[in-house]
Motif scaffolding. Structure first.
Motif, mmCIF file in Angstrom:
data_model
loop_
_atom_site.group_PDB
_atom_site.id
_atom_site.type_symbol
_atom_site.label_atom_id
_atom_site.label_comp_id
_atom_site.label_asym_id
_atom_site.label_seq_id
_atom_site.Cartn_x
_atom_site.Cartn_y
_atom_site.Cartn_z
ATOM 1 N N GLN A 1 5.895 -2.641 10.097
ATOM 2 C CA GLN A 1 4.589 -1.634 10.501
ATOM 3 C C GLN A 1 3.814 -1.866 11.399
ATOM 4 O O GLN A 1 3.385 -2.802 11.489
ATOM 5 C CB GLN A 1 4.382 -1.195 9.160
ATOM 6 N N ALA B 1 0.667 -1.374 0.109
ATOM 7 C CA ALA B 1 -0.037 0.201 -0.054
ATOM 8 C C ALA B 1 0.913 1.261 0.082
ATOM 9 O O ALA B 1 0.762 2.113 -0.789
ATOM 10 C CB ALA B 1 -1.085 -0.059 1.153
ATOM 11 N N ARG C 1 3.050 12.517 -0.314
ATOM 12 C CA ARG C 1 2.492 11.314 -0.126
ATOM 13 C C ARG C 1 1.700 11.435 1.272
ATOM 14 O O ARG C 1 0.464 11.098 1.241
ATOM 15 C CB ARG C 1 3.345 9.879 -0.137
ATOM 16 N N SER D 1 1.721 6.531 -6.960
ATOM 17 C CA SER D 1 0.500 7.428 -7.470
ATOM 18 C C SER D 1 0.593 8.925 -7.107
ATOM 19 O O SER D 1 0.285 9.721 -7.841
ATOM 20 C CB SER D 1 -0.710 6.970 -6.457
ATOM 21 N N THR D 2 1.112 9.250 -5.908
ATOM 22 C CA THR D 2 1.524 10.362 -5.619
ATOM 23 C C THR D 2 2.385 11.219 -6.782
ATOM 24 O O THR D 2 2.039 12.285 -7.095
ATOM 25 C CB THR D 2 2.433 10.514 -4.379
ATOM 26 N N PHE E 1 -6.911 11.540 0.750
ATOM 27 C CA PHE E 1 -7.685 10.646 0.024
ATOM 28 C C PHE E 1 -8.184 9.482 1.069
ATOM 29 O O PHE E 1 -9.124 8.750 0.830
ATOM 30 C CB PHE E 1 -6.319 9.864 -0.900
ATOM 31 N N LEU F 1 7.608 8.584 7.201
ATOM 32 C CA LEU F 1 7.430 7.280 6.905
ATOM 33 C C LEU F 1 6.499 6.593 8.167
ATOM 34 O O LEU F 1 6.278 7.361 9.185
ATOM 35 C CB LEU F 1 9.017 6.489 7.233
ATOM 36 N N PRO F 2 6.066 5.509 7.916
ATOM 37 C CA PRO F 2 5.128 4.962 9.018
ATOM 38 C C PRO F 2 5.898 4.606 9.847
ATOM 39 O O PRO F 2 7.072 4.589 10.176
ATOM 40 C CB PRO F 2 4.675 3.522 8.145
ATOM 41 N N ILE G 1 -1.824 0.806 6.694
ATOM 42 C CA ILE G 1 -1.832 1.780 5.754
ATOM 43 C C ILE G 1 -3.050 1.375 4.646
ATOM 44 O O ILE G 1 -3.153 0.435 4.201
ATOM 45 C CB ILE G 1 -0.564 1.678 5.022
ATOM 46 N N GLN G 2 -3.749 2.493 4.351
ATOM 47 C CA GLN G 2 -4.762 2.554 3.205
ATOM 48 C C GLN G 2 -4.198 2.638 1.767
ATOM 49 O O GLN G 2 -3.583 3.632 1.852
ATOM 50 C CB GLN G 2 -5.602 3.492 3.702
ATOM 51 N N ASP G 3 -4.580 1.772 0.960
ATOM 52 C CA ASP G 3 -3.967 1.847 -0.380
ATOM 53 C C ASP G 3 -4.961 2.778 -1.181
ATOM 54 O O ASP G 3 -5.725 2.217 -1.649
ATOM 55 C CB ASP G 3 -3.801 0.616 -0.868
ATOM 56 N N TRP G 4 -4.835 3.964 -1.110
ATOM 57 C CA TRP G 4 -5.859 4.883 -1.949
ATOM 58 C C TRP G 4 -5.486 4.928 -3.363
ATOM 59 O O TRP G 4 -6.342 5.627 -3.840
ATOM 60 C CB TRP G 4 -5.956 6.275 -1.214
ATOM 61 N N SER G 5 -4.499 4.259 -3.791
ATOM 62 C CA SER G 5 -4.190 4.645 -5.215
ATOM 63 C C SER G 5 -5.228 4.224 -6.322
ATOM 64 O O SER G 5 -5.109 4.823 -7.271
ATOM 65 C CB SER G 5 -2.622 4.001 -5.428
ATOM 66 N N PHE H 1 7.379 2.108 12.826
ATOM 67 C CA PHE H 1 7.682 0.723 12.846
ATOM 68 C C PHE H 1 8.031 0.284 14.511
ATOM 69 O O PHE H 1 8.257 1.014 15.233
ATOM 70 C CB PHE H 1 9.099 0.648 12.476
#
Lengths: 79, 212
Positions: free
Chosen positions: B120, A39, B195, A46-47, B202, B111-112, B124-128, B114
């Protein structure tokens, strides 16, 4: 097994295709089992894409084009 | 007339070199041709940095005049287009000087989080997948522009030249007098920063959609 932090630290070189084959394959292996990293990478890619598509459209407004044409004409006379 | 892409190969480079030679010889027609080739690129870069039509117009005029007046100081050590970009950036920074702010953001914030083992912790949402339908709404464009505006200057200029203009990493290094690793590191930070900013938007959007 590669952890998420290592995976994301290598992200830039991974997307550029600059990783050693061995490191590349352990990263790919990690991604097969790690939806959060997938993800993260998808949204990172995508960004870049959506920002490029939005900002690429910074076109010169008609009024600016006209002003610039006038400016060039007068500049040309003096050069 | 088409705008010359700064990344085009040989043929364009030869046209460019011959125009520069003519301009150095004092040919005013060459000035006009060079202006036609570069003005849209100069304007777009300046506009993306200042987000102000008048400022970008002033910068474009200043740059075109500088190109003409200083053409004899161009020694051909770097590509002509790199020289044009450097003049554009200098003129834009002069405009921005009064409102310039230097922000620094640590990479950890981007970054996320850890756990101790480096894995992680947050979901995390994949909004792509959602971006296609949203791409062309005014709200999305505004969010994207605002996110880019918030980038620290050092990262922003690298992002605009490399990712938006599509120049090579090496060329960006030449323009900004940076090493290739420095360009890559700034670009990566810029992308992480954007991002993070876009994720807020998003993810919120996806939550709203699910409620419906």
């Amino acid at each position: 097994m590669m952890c998420c932090k290592e995976c994301l630290d290598l992200l830039y070189d991974y997307l550029e295709g600059n990783l050693d084959p061995q490191i590349h394959s352990s990263l790919t292996e990690h991604l097969q089992d790690c939806p959060p990293c997938v993800a993260f990478i998808n949204t990172y890619k995508s960004t870049t894409r959506i920002c490029r598509e939005t900002l690429k459209n910074a076109e010169m407004p008609e009024v600016v084009q006209i002003k610039l044409r006038e400016f060039l004409k007068s500049a040309k006379r003096t050069v | 007339m088409r705008t010359m892409s700064f990344t085009e190969p040989k043929e364009s480079k030869e046209i460019e070199e011959s125009l520069v030679r003519e301009l150095q010889a004092g040919n005013a027609d060459a000035f006009e041709k060079i202006a036609e080739l570069y003005q849209k690129k100069i304007y777009a870069l300046s506009f993306n940095l200042t987000r102000n039509t008048m400022d970008a117009q002033d910068v474009t005029q200043d740059v075109l005049l500088t190109l003409f007046r200083k053409i004899n100081t161009f020694q051909g050590k770097s590509a002509f287009s790199s020289w044009v970009y450097r003049i554009t950036l200098n003129a834009t920074y002069m405009k921005l000087r009064s409102r310039k702010k230097e922000l620094t953001v640590s990479i950890e914030e981007l970054l996320p989080s850890f756990n101790g083992g480096g894995f992680q912790q947050e979901k995390i949402q994949d909004w792509s997948e959602n971006t296609e339908s949203l791409m062309f709404t005014n709200e999305t464009r505004e969010i994207i522009q605002k996110a880019v505006d918030q980038l620290p200057e050092k990262e922003k200029v690298v992002f605009l030249l490399r990712d938006v203009e599509g120049l090579s990493t090496e060329k960006v290094g030449e323009i900004l007098d940076l090493t290739v690793p420095a360009v890559k590191s700034r670009l990566h930070r810029a992308r992480l920063f954007l991002r993070k900013k876009l994720s807020n938007f998003f993810e919120e959007y996806s939550r709203e959609e699910k409620k419906k």
